[in-house]
Each structure stands twice: as structure tokens, then as C-alpha cells.
Design an enzyme around this catalytic site. Structure first.
Site, PDB file in Angstrom:
ATOM      1  N   ASP A  10       0.857  -1.207   0.000  1.00  0.00           N
ATOM      2  CA  ASP A  10       0.000   0.000   0.000  1.00  0.00           C
ATOM      3  C   ASP A  10       0.885   1.246   0.000  1.00  0.00           C
ATOM      4  O   ASP A  10       0.877   2.040   0.938  1.00  0.00           O
ATOM      5  CB  ASP A  10      -0.952   0.002   1.209  1.00  0.00           C
ATOM      6  CG  ASP A  10      -0.216   0.057   2.555  1.00  0.00           C
ATOM      7  OD1 ASP A  10      -0.811   0.604   3.519  1.00  0.00           O
ATOM      8  OD2 ASP A  10       0.943  -0.409   2.635  1.00  0.00           O
ATOM      9  N   ASP A  15       6.738   1.126   1.904  1.00  0.00           N
ATOM     10  CA  ASP A  15       6.411   0.175   0.830  1.00  0.00           C
ATOM     11  C   ASP A  15       7.237   0.485  -0.415  1.00  0.00           C
ATOM     12  O   ASP A  15       7.740  -0.417  -1.088  1.00  0.00           O
ATOM     13  CB  ASP A  15       4.936   0.277   0.434  1.00  0.00           C
ATOM     14  CG  ASP A  15       3.977   0.052   1.567  1.00  0.00           C
ATOM     15  OD1 ASP A  15       3.773   1.003   2.359  1.00  0.00           O
ATOM     16  OD2 ASP A  15       3.447  -1.061   1.683  1.00  0.00           O
ATOM     17  N   ASN A  39      -2.403   2.931   3.393  1.00  0.00           N
ATOM     18  CA  ASN A  39      -1.782   4.229   3.727  1.00  0.00           C
ATOM     19  C   ASN A  39      -2.546   5.384   3.092  1.00  0.00           C
ATOM     20  O   ASN A  39      -2.542   6.503   3.600  1.00  0.00           O
ATOM     21  CB  ASN A  39      -0.333   4.244   3.260  1.00  0.00           C
ATOM     22  CG  ASN A  39       0.558   3.442   4.193  1.00  0.00           C
ATOM     23  OD1 ASN A  39       0.374   3.469   5.409  1.00  0.00           O
ATOM     24  ND2 ASN A  39       1.499   2.703   3.629  1.00  0.00           N
ATOM     25  N   ASN A 169      -1.495  -2.066   9.721  1.00  0.00           N
ATOM     26  CA  ASN A 169      -1.907  -3.005   8.669  1.00  0.00           C
ATOM     27  C   ASN A 169      -2.962  -3.990   9.169  1.00  0.00           C
ATOM     28  O   ASN A 169      -3.910  -4.335   8.463  1.00  0.00           O
ATOM     29  CB  ASN A 169      -0.711  -3.781   8.128  1.00  0.00           C
ATOM     30  CG  ASN A 169       0.188  -2.921   7.258  1.00  0.00           C
ATOM     31  OD1 ASN A 169      -0.263  -1.939   6.681  1.00  0.00           O
ATOM     32  ND2 ASN A 169       1.458  -3.278   7.191  1.00  0.00           N
TER      33      ASN A 169
HETATM   34  O1  RIB Z   1       2.414   0.044  10.757  1.00  0.00           O
HETATM   35  C1  RIB Z   1       3.325   0.204   9.700  1.00  0.00           C
HETATM   36  C2  RIB Z   1       2.761  -0.359   8.441  1.00  0.00           C
HETATM   37  O2  RIB Z   1       1.548   0.329   8.081  1.00  0.00           O
HETATM   38  C3  RIB Z   1       3.681  -0.174   7.227  1.00  0.00           C
HETATM   39  O3  RIB Z   1       3.445  -1.201   6.300  1.00  0.00           O
HETATM   40  C4  RIB Z   1       3.226   1.128   6.648  1.00  0.00           C
HETATM   41  O4  RIB Z   1       3.517   1.245   5.246  1.00  0.00           O
HETATM   42  C5  RIB Z   1       1.745   1.028   6.853  1.00  0.00           C
HETATM   43  O5  RIB Z   1       1.194   0.267   5.768  1.00  0.00           O
HETATM   44 CA    CA Z   2       2.786  -0.624   4.028  1.00  0.00          CA
END
Ligand code: RIB
Ligand code: CA
Length: 316
Positions: A10, A15, A39, A169
Site C-alpha cells: 500500500d 512500501d 496508507n 496493517n
Molecule cells: O504500521 C506500519 C505499516 O503500516 C507499514 O506497512 C506502513 O507502510 C503502513 O502500511
Molecule cells: Ca505498508
């Protein structure tokens, strides 16, 4: 047979760096990037992925647009971390190539089905909410036969970041995380306990800028922006590049120490929804289902990260 991998993500600053890390590994064929909302909204995360590939000169690798909403909950995004676009900071060109036709989940199903039928294995990293992967597993649970292992960036033994209890996530789609953690496939969880032990120092961001390449400049600009949130929120003088930790651990499992533990995901709690409930002391008697990372070889990871970014040529 070259190793094959798929990154579901995302983008998102970390990423984006995870994408660059994956593409830089000579022994890995990146079959494609499947994109999920997280995100930022899906249109933004898809655009961001295309922008990163354009700067990297790797628009040959397909971007597949996936789920724009979690399985059952309303989407939450992280503009306070990544900006409205999901990739604030660097000035980036529009994607040179549009996303592939069709839905990412259909592509995952067809790609994994073909691999399964040929007796081949694909490695999967998931660095966003697990909605796409869960949907593929729901479509055909036997697809896990084609997966060597799944490394998930998400959850934590002890911490939360989006809430006191939950990592982003998993919080976005805890039902999807439950499906993935309970699937018949080897899952490794790279949680905040590990990623917060690997704070890439702000003093080293210049190493990327000194490369004087488009990818080096983009990486430095991404980290500069990402630093702002981490200074405000945690007082860190650097950033955890969460998703690159997961991709690095998929590429070389020796980078992390793991324990095979029971992990359940809270989905009906007033304060703890999205919590990865890790049975660290094995008190539940429930069978272990996830290889939980408990430590990371930070020095080696940083060396490989810098080398990966440095591997991109002047022109891209
Ligand atoms: O909590 C961090 C995660 O959440 C990472 O993958 C960041 O890119 C967000 O997606
Ligand atoms: Ca991510």
C-alpha cells in the site's frame, strides 16, 4: 529456476523502499505488485506504485489494482504519516505505464493457480492490509500450495502504533489478517517489535542523496518526509523502514530470528481491535500458526538496503 516473488503493498513510503529492495535482488523475479488501499485510498496507492517504478526504470513490472476497502470495515488511511497522496515528499513523475487491466485478486488467483498446476512455488510479501491476500485465499484455499511462504509486515508482540493495541496493517483489516494467519501456509510476521529495533538514522539519509541517482534522490526525499512523523510521534532521529524489513526477511530468512507461536487477531473489542494476540509463553495450548520475528540482524539489513538502492543506475 529463478526464485519468484509477489509484493502486495500500500505505497506508502516504506512500501516504496520495499519495492526497490525487491527489484534490486538479482536472484528474484518480481512477478508483480498487487496494490491495496491502506496508507491512502486505492487510486493513490496504485499511482504511487507506478511512480516508484517509473523513477526506478522498472515499469516492465506490472502493478495490479486490488481491494479499495477492507473485507467488512470502513477503510482507515494514514495521511498523518504518509500525506494525502500516500507518498508525499519527493517530486515524482506520473506513472509511465498504467496499472494492468483487471483486478489484483483475479491476477493473484490466476498466477498462483498456474504456479500450483506447474508445481512451482512463489514467495509472497505483504506490507499493507491483508485484504487482497485474504480474498485470494477465500477464492481458492488450495492456492497456498503454490506459495513457498508469506512474510507479513504487521502486528506486534507488545506494541501498537495506530492504537495502543494495534499496528496499522492489521487494524485496517483484522478479518483479513485472521484469514491469512489461519491459512494452510507458512506465515512469518515482522511486527513493530522488530521494525522499531531497526531505526535507520537520519544522519545516513545523505548516503542515498550522495548516490546522485534518481532512485537515490527519491529514497532520500521519501525518508526525509517519513522522518517528520517519526520525530513528532516517537522522538526518533531516524525511521523504521517497516516494509523493507519484511521484504529483506523474505529474501533471506537468516536476517530474523523467529518463534513459532499462536497468533490470534482481535476483531470484537472496544479498545483492542486489530491486536495480534501473540501467545509468547504458550499458555493457550492453541497450536502455533505464525513464525513471529523476535529479532533482526539490523547491521546486515542496513548494509543490504543501501546496496539495493545503490544498485540502480544513473538513468533510473
Ligand atoms: O504500521 C506500519 C505499516 O503500516 C507499514 O506497512 C506502513 O507502510 C503502513 O502500511
Ligand atoms: Ca505498508
Amino acid at each position: 529456476m529463478a526464485r519468484r516473488m509477489i509484493l502486495d503493498c500500500d505505497p506508502g513510503h516504506d512500501d516504496a523502499i520495499a519495492m526497490l529492495y525487491a527489484l534490486a535482488q538479482r536472484d528474484w523475479q518480481v512477478d508483480g505488485f498487487t496494490i491495496v488501499a491502506g496508507n491512502s485510498v486505492l487510486n493513490n496507492t496504485v499511482r504511487a506504485a507506478g511512480q516508484v517504478l517509473t523513477v526506478a526504470g522498472r515499469s516492465d513490472v506490472e502493478v495490479h489494482a486490488g481491494m479499495g476497502q477492507p473485507l467488512v470495515r470502513p477503510l482507515i488511511t494514514a495521511a498523518h504519516v504518509h500525506g494525502e497522496s500516500g507518498l508525499e515528499g519527493p517530486e515524482l513523475p506520473e506513472p509511465a505505464v498504467p496499472p494492468a487491466e483487471g483486478h489484483a485478486v483475479d491476477w493473484l488467483v490466476s498466477t498462483l493457480t498456474a504456479a500450483r498446476d506447474r508445481g512451482e512455488k512463489i514467495e509472497v510479501a505483504a506490507t499493507g492490509p491483508l485484504t487482497n491476500v485474504a480474498m485470494a485465499f477465500r477464492r481458492d484455499p488450495s492456492l497456498t500450495e503454490a506459495i513457498d511462504r508469506v512474510v507479513v509486515m504487521g502486528g506486534a508482540i507488545a506494541e501498537g502504533n495506530s492504537t495502543p493495541a494495534a499496528e496499522f496493517n492489521i487494524l485496517v483489516d483484522p478479518e483479513a489478517a485472521t484469514i491469512v494467519f489461519e491459512a494452510d501456509v507458512e506465515v512469518t510476521m515482522i511486527g513493530l517489535d522488530v521494525t522499531h529495533s531497526a531505526i535507520f538514522p537520519a544522519a545516513r539519509f545523505q548516503e542515498f542523496r550522495d548516490l546522485a541517482t534518481p532512485v537515490g534522490r527519491m529514497t532520500a526525499d521519501l525518508l526525509d518526509y517519513f522522518l517528520g512523523f517519526h520525530r513528532r510521534q516517537y522522538g526518533f532521529d531516524g525511521v523504521p523502514i517497516h516494509d523493507a524489513c519484511a521484504v529483506a526477511a523474505l529474501h533471506d530468512p537468516r536476517l530474523v530470528q523467529t518463534r513459532h507461536l499462536r497468533v490470534d487477531v482481535e476483531t470484537s473489542s472496544r479498545f483492542c481491535d486489530g491486536r495480534t494476540v501473540v501467545d509468547l509463553w504458550e499458555v493457550t495450548g492453541r497450536p502455533p500458526n505464525v513464525h513471529v520475528a523476535v529479532s533482526l540482524d539490523v547491521e546486515t539489513f542496513f548494509e543490504r538496503l543501501v546496496a539495493a538502492i545503490a544498485s540502480y543506475p544513473e538513468g533510473g
